[in-house]
Design a protein around this motif. Structure first.
Motif, PDB file in Angstrom:
ATOM      1  N   LEU A   1      50.966  13.285 -26.081  1.00  0.00           N
ATOM      2  CA  LEU A   1      51.196  14.380 -25.082  1.00  0.00           C
ATOM      3  C   LEU A   1      52.271  13.856 -24.030  1.00  0.00           C
ATOM      4  N   CYS A   2      51.594  13.489 -23.599  1.00  0.00           N
ATOM      5  CA  CYS A   2      52.394  12.067 -22.930  1.00  0.00           C
ATOM      6  C   CYS A   2      53.820  11.966 -22.913  1.00  0.00           C
ATOM      7  N   GLY A   3      53.622  11.534 -24.541  1.00  0.00           N
ATOM      8  CA  GLY A   3      55.208  11.082 -24.316  1.00  0.00           C
ATOM      9  C   GLY A   3      55.081   9.736 -24.901  1.00  0.00           C
ATOM     10  N   GLY A   4      56.406   9.231 -25.417  1.00  0.00           N
ATOM     11  CA  GLY A   4      56.007   7.869 -25.476  1.00  0.00           C
ATOM     12  C   GLY A   4      56.299   6.768 -24.173  1.00  0.00           C
ATOM     13  N   LEU A   5      57.214   6.571 -23.304  1.00  0.00           N
ATOM     14  CA  LEU A   5      56.881   5.864 -22.197  1.00  0.00           C
ATOM     15  C   LEU A   5      55.835   6.157 -21.354  1.00  0.00           C
ATOM     16  N   ILE A   6      55.267   7.104 -20.908  1.00  0.00           N
ATOM     17  CA  ILE A   6      54.187   7.206 -20.563  1.00  0.00           C
ATOM     18  C   ILE A   6      52.362   6.285 -21.432  1.00  0.00           C
ATOM     19  N   GLY A   7      53.081   7.254 -23.076  1.00  0.00           N
ATOM     20  CA  GLY A   7      51.373   6.530 -24.064  1.00  0.00           C
ATOM     21  C   GLY A   7      51.998   5.059 -23.557  1.00  0.00           C
ATOM     22  N   THR A   8      53.148   4.403 -23.884  1.00  0.00           N
ATOM     23  CA  THR A   8      52.983   2.895 -23.670  1.00  0.00           C
ATOM     24  C   THR A   8      52.460   1.902 -22.663  1.00  0.00           C
ATOM     25  N   VAL A   9      52.891   2.735 -21.321  1.00  0.00           N
ATOM     26  CA  VAL A   9      52.188   2.349 -20.241  1.00  0.00           C
ATOM     27  C   VAL A   9      50.562   2.478 -20.431  1.00  0.00           C
ATOM     28  N   MET A  10      49.728   3.599 -21.036  1.00  0.00           N
ATOM     29  CA  MET A  10      49.112   3.791 -20.718  1.00  0.00           C
ATOM     30  C   MET A  10      48.133   2.947 -22.076  1.00  0.00           C
ATOM     31  N   GLU A  11      48.475   2.501 -23.379  1.00  0.00           N
ATOM     32  CA  GLU A  11      48.242   1.150 -24.670  1.00  0.00           C
ATOM     33  C   GLU A  11      48.014   0.065 -23.692  1.00  0.00           C
ATOM     34  N   LYS A  12      49.418  -0.271 -23.309  1.00  0.00           N
ATOM     35  CA  LYS A  12      49.466  -1.909 -22.323  1.00  0.00           C
ATOM     36  C   LYS A  12      48.143  -1.631 -21.465  1.00  0.00           C
ATOM     37  N   ALA A  13      48.454  -0.764 -20.620  1.00  0.00           N
ATOM     38  CA  ALA A  13      47.249  -0.728 -18.855  1.00  0.00           C
ATOM     39  C   ALA A  13      45.417  -1.135 -20.011  1.00  0.00           C
ATOM     40  N   VAL A  14      45.261  -0.653 -20.938  1.00  0.00           N
ATOM     41  CA  VAL A  14      44.486  -1.092 -21.314  1.00  0.00           C
ATOM     42  C   VAL A  14      44.182  -1.905 -22.226  1.00  0.00           C
ATOM     43  N   LYS A  15      45.180  -2.492 -22.888  1.00  0.00           N
ATOM     44  CA  LYS A  15      45.169  -3.846 -23.929  1.00  0.00           C
ATOM     45  C   LYS A  15      44.637  -4.224 -22.780  1.00  0.00           C
ATOM     46  N   MET A  16      45.409  -4.930 -21.262  1.00  0.00           N
ATOM     47  CA  MET A  16      45.389  -5.743 -20.063  1.00  0.00           C
ATOM     48  C   MET A  16      43.916  -5.758 -20.247  1.00  0.00           C
ATOM     49  N   GLY A  17      43.367  -4.825 -20.235  1.00  0.00           N
ATOM     50  CA  GLY A  17      41.763  -4.827 -19.394  1.00  0.00           C
ATOM     51  C   GLY A  17      41.324  -5.337 -20.310  1.00  0.00           C
ATOM     52  N   GLU A  18      41.922  -4.738 -21.551  1.00  0.00           N
ATOM     53  CA  GLU A  18      40.470  -5.430 -22.386  1.00  0.00           C
ATOM     54  C   GLU A  18      40.499  -7.053 -22.741  1.00  0.00           C
ATOM     55  N   SER A  19      41.501  -7.682 -22.498  1.00  0.00           N
ATOM     56  CA  SER A  19      42.098  -8.638 -22.753  1.00  0.00           C
ATOM     57  C   SER A  19      41.341  -9.045 -22.135  1.00  0.00           C
ATOM     58  N   ASN A  20      41.108  -8.812 -20.649  1.00  0.00           N
ATOM     59  CA  ASN A  20      40.140  -9.627 -19.703  1.00  0.00           C
ATOM     60  C   ASN A  20      38.457  -9.678 -19.948  1.00  0.00           C
ATOM     61  N   ALA A  21      38.337  -8.647 -20.626  1.00  0.00           N
ATOM     62  CA  ALA A  21      36.782  -8.978 -20.487  1.00  0.00           C
ATOM     63  C   ALA A  21      36.538  -9.316 -21.717  1.00  0.00           C
ATOM     64  N   CYS A  22      37.468  -9.500 -22.496  1.00  0.00           N
ATOM     65  CA  CYS A  22      37.517 -10.599 -23.943  1.00  0.00           C
ATOM     66  C   CYS A  22      37.917 -12.089 -23.408  1.00  0.00           C
ATOM     67  N   MET A  23      38.187 -12.485 -21.955  1.00  0.00           N
ATOM     68  CA  MET A  23      38.394 -13.795 -21.378  1.00  0.00           C
ATOM     69  C   MET A  23      39.709 -14.043 -22.073  1.00  0.00           C
ATOM     70  N   LYS A  24      39.864 -13.526 -21.752  1.00  0.00           N
ATOM     71  CA  LYS A  24      41.788 -14.193 -22.250  1.00  0.00           C
ATOM     72  C   LYS A  24      42.513 -14.570 -21.429  1.00  0.00           C
ATOM     73  N   ARG A  25      43.852 -14.870 -21.507  1.00  0.00           N
ATOM     74  CA  ARG A  25      44.728 -15.299 -20.522  1.00  0.00           C
ATOM     75  C   ARG A  25      45.311 -14.391 -19.123  1.00  0.00           C
TER      76      ARG A  25
END
Length: 290
Positions: free
Chosen positions: A84-108
């Motif tokens: 609903l937010c569109g591609g740009l904000i959707g991609t921002v949301m996607e990357k924010a979650v990915k980075m947070g999950e990578s941190n939780a999974c002990m990635k760099r």
């Protein structure tokens, strides 16, 4: 380290240089390095953010099992055009979650300014670079802007959830990203500091209440809120809107709120969401496994 946003603005005006140049000059002086060396260091950090984003693995789960795979779900939704937010904000949301999950999974990852808030700034910057076709040099300049804002916040208040709640982590990251976005959109010092101020104002009082004491729930998804908040705050600043409370006073308010917060909502895992019946159940389940 600068004591105030006003000090940076004054130096930029006096030297007839952009905001980011003031921060670069300080780094050169403090670390006794050349401009080229300073720029290369920050460029390296920005590339590390890119590498962390590219290295995301949607199949990974954190040790607790609380995090993992949600970034991939968002990526699929963006590709389907279902956001609903569109591609740009959707991609921002996607990357924010990915980075947070990578941190939780002990990635760099790159702490920006903390590991718990590591998804905010990269999500915003990487998405804008891709969407607007911005050169890496410009992105590094924006990163200097973010560094300058973060330095003032750290000096006047704090950036750790244990000291001032999540407003000090996600709030600081959001302010840093907002200032950087304002710069990328062509804003000067005024737009930069007011974007940062509005971003921080929107998150004042945010508790740090990690379930089971882990930087996962609700931390990962709060990175999304910080990232989107940065974009809207920068848009307001670029439209000519100004914070009625001066930027430095906003930071001071964050500090006073953090000091007033009870310890149960300052990263102890004893209050807020961590103290709900489900939060307590998760804590007991995990303590039995570890």
């Amino acid at each position: 380290m600068h004591k105030s946003m006003e000090e940076i603005l004054h130096r930029a005006k006096k030297g007839a240089v952009p905001f980011w140049e003031v921060i670069l000059s300080d780094d050169c002086r403090e670390r006794n390095v050349t401009r080229e060396e300073s720029f290369a260091t920050l460029a390296g950090m920005y590339r590390a953010m890119k590498e962390a984003d590219a290295a995301y693995d949607g199949a990974l789960l954190s040790g607790s099992g609380l995090s993992g795979g949600d970034g991939e779900k968002l990526e699929k939704a963006v590709k389907k055009g279902a956001m609903l937010c569109g591609g740009l904000i959707g991609t921002v949301m996607e990357k924010a979650v990915k980075m947070g999950e990578s941190n939780a999974c002990m990635k760099r990852i790159v702490a920006a300014p903390t590991a718990g808030a590591c998804g905010v700034l990269p999500a915003v910057f990487l998405t804008l670079e891709e969407d607007r076709g911005l050169p890496e040099e410009k992105m590094v300049e924006a990163l200097y802007v973010a560094v300058g804002i973060g330095g003032v916040i750290a000096g006047r208040a704090f950036i750790a959830g244990a000291s001032g709640g999540c407003q000090a982590e996600i709030g600081s990251a959001s302010a840093m990203a907002a200032g950087g976005v304002a710069y990328l959109m062509g804003g000067g010092g005024e737009e930069i500091v007011h974007a940062a101020a509005m971003a921080m104002k929107n998150l004042l009082g945010l508790a740090c209440d990690p379930v089971a004491g882990l930087v996962e729930v609700p931390c990962v998804k709060r990175n999304v809120i910080g990232a989107v908040n940065a974009l809207t705050s920068a848009d307001m600043a670029m439209a000519g809107i100004r914070s009625r409370i001066p930027p430095d006073e906003v930071i001071d308010a964050m500090r006073s709120i953090g000091v007033a917060m009870p310890s149960c909502v300052r990263e102890t895992g004893q209050g807020g969401l961590a103290a709900t019946s489900t939060g307590i159940r998760i804590m007991h389940e995990l303590s039995g496994k570890m």
